[in-house]
Design a protein around this motif. Sequence first.
Motif, PDB file in Angstrom:
ATOM      1  N   PHE A 262      -4.833  -2.757  -4.391  1.00  0.00           N
ATOM      2  CA  PHE A 262      -5.647  -2.548  -3.194  1.00  0.00           C
ATOM      3  C   PHE A 262      -6.735  -3.617  -3.052  1.00  0.00           C
ATOM      4  O   PHE A 262      -7.153  -3.918  -1.944  1.00  0.00           O
ATOM      5  CB  PHE A 262      -6.226  -1.137  -3.163  1.00  0.00           C
ATOM      6  CG  PHE A 262      -5.165  -0.090  -3.009  1.00  0.00           C
ATOM      7  CD1 PHE A 262      -4.256  -0.152  -1.961  1.00  0.00           C
ATOM      8  CD2 PHE A 262      -5.063   0.947  -3.907  1.00  0.00           C
ATOM      9  CE1 PHE A 262      -3.267   0.806  -1.809  1.00  0.00           C
ATOM     10  CE2 PHE A 262      -4.084   1.914  -3.769  1.00  0.00           C
ATOM     11  CZ  PHE A 262      -3.181   1.837  -2.711  1.00  0.00           C
TER      12      PHE A 262
ATOM     13  N   TYR B 279      -8.353  -0.538   2.709  1.00  0.00           N
ATOM     14  CA  TYR B 279      -7.924  -0.983   1.380  1.00  0.00           C
ATOM     15  C   TYR B 279      -9.094  -1.115   0.409  1.00  0.00           C
ATOM     16  O   TYR B 279      -8.942  -0.851  -0.786  1.00  0.00           O
ATOM     17  CB  TYR B 279      -7.131  -2.288   1.481  1.00  0.00           C
ATOM     18  CG  TYR B 279      -5.785  -2.089   2.147  1.00  0.00           C
ATOM     19  CD1 TYR B 279      -4.837  -1.221   1.600  1.00  0.00           C
ATOM     20  CD2 TYR B 279      -5.470  -2.723   3.334  1.00  0.00           C
ATOM     21  CE1 TYR B 279      -3.619  -1.005   2.215  1.00  0.00           C
ATOM     22  CE2 TYR B 279      -4.238  -2.521   3.957  1.00  0.00           C
ATOM     23  CZ  TYR B 279      -3.331  -1.655   3.394  1.00  0.00           C
ATOM     24  OH  TYR B 279      -2.121  -1.448   4.005  1.00  0.00           O
TER      25      TYR B 279
ATOM     26  N   GLY C 272       0.816  -1.214   0.000  1.00  0.00           N
ATOM     27  CA  GLY C 272       0.000   0.000   0.000  1.00  0.00           C
ATOM     28  C   GLY C 272       0.847   1.260   0.000  1.00  0.00           C
ATOM     29  O   GLY C 272       0.563   2.209  -0.728  1.00  0.00           O
TER      30      GLY C 272
END
Length: 185
Positions: free
Chosen positions: A157, A81, A20
Motif C-alpha cells: 500500500f 492507499y 490493492g
Amino acid sequence: PEFLPYFTGFVMIFTCMTMGMMNLPLVVLKTLKGTGHDIGIIYSIAPVFELPFMFYFGLLASRGDQTRIIRRGVGIAVVYYALLSVVQAPWHIYPVQILSAAMIAIISGVAITFFQNYLPGQAGTATNLYANAQRIGSTTGYLLFSLADTLGYQAIFYLCTGLCLITLLLFYSIRPHPLVPQGIV
C-alpha cells in the motif's frame, strides 16, 4: 503525444487497483490477524457506495470538466492507499472502503468519458486506449504484487500510495485539453 501522460497515469492507477484488490485480504488475514468474516464485510462496503457515487460523479462529469474529477479521484486514491498502509485492525478498513468506492466510481465511471472527450470523433480509439491502460495496469499489478513477499503485505500500500501520488503530480502538470468542456465542478 499529449495524451501519453494521461495514459501512463491511468496505467499506474490500474496497477494500484489490481495490487490493492489482491493484497487487501492478505493484509487482513496475515498482518492484521483478521478473519474471513472481516474480509466479507470489507468487500461488501464499497459496492454499497459505488452506485450512488457513480450517479453523482457521472452527473458532475456531464456538466463540466472531467479532468478535475479525474484529478480528485486520483487524490482520493492517494488518501485511500495511504490509510491502508497504516491501519492497525481490520475494522479500521471498514470506513476507508468508502474512499475505495469513490475512487472506483471515478476511475471506472468517469474515465471512459474523459478519454472519449479528449479524443472527440474517435470513440473507438478512446475506448481502446482506456481498455489497454486497464489491461497493461492490471498485468503490471499482477507482476509487481510479487513484491509483497519481499516487502511485506502492508508495504504494497505504500507502493500504491507512491504510484498514485506520482500520477496525481503528473495529472496536475498537464494543461487541460482545449476540447474538454470546462465547466463548474
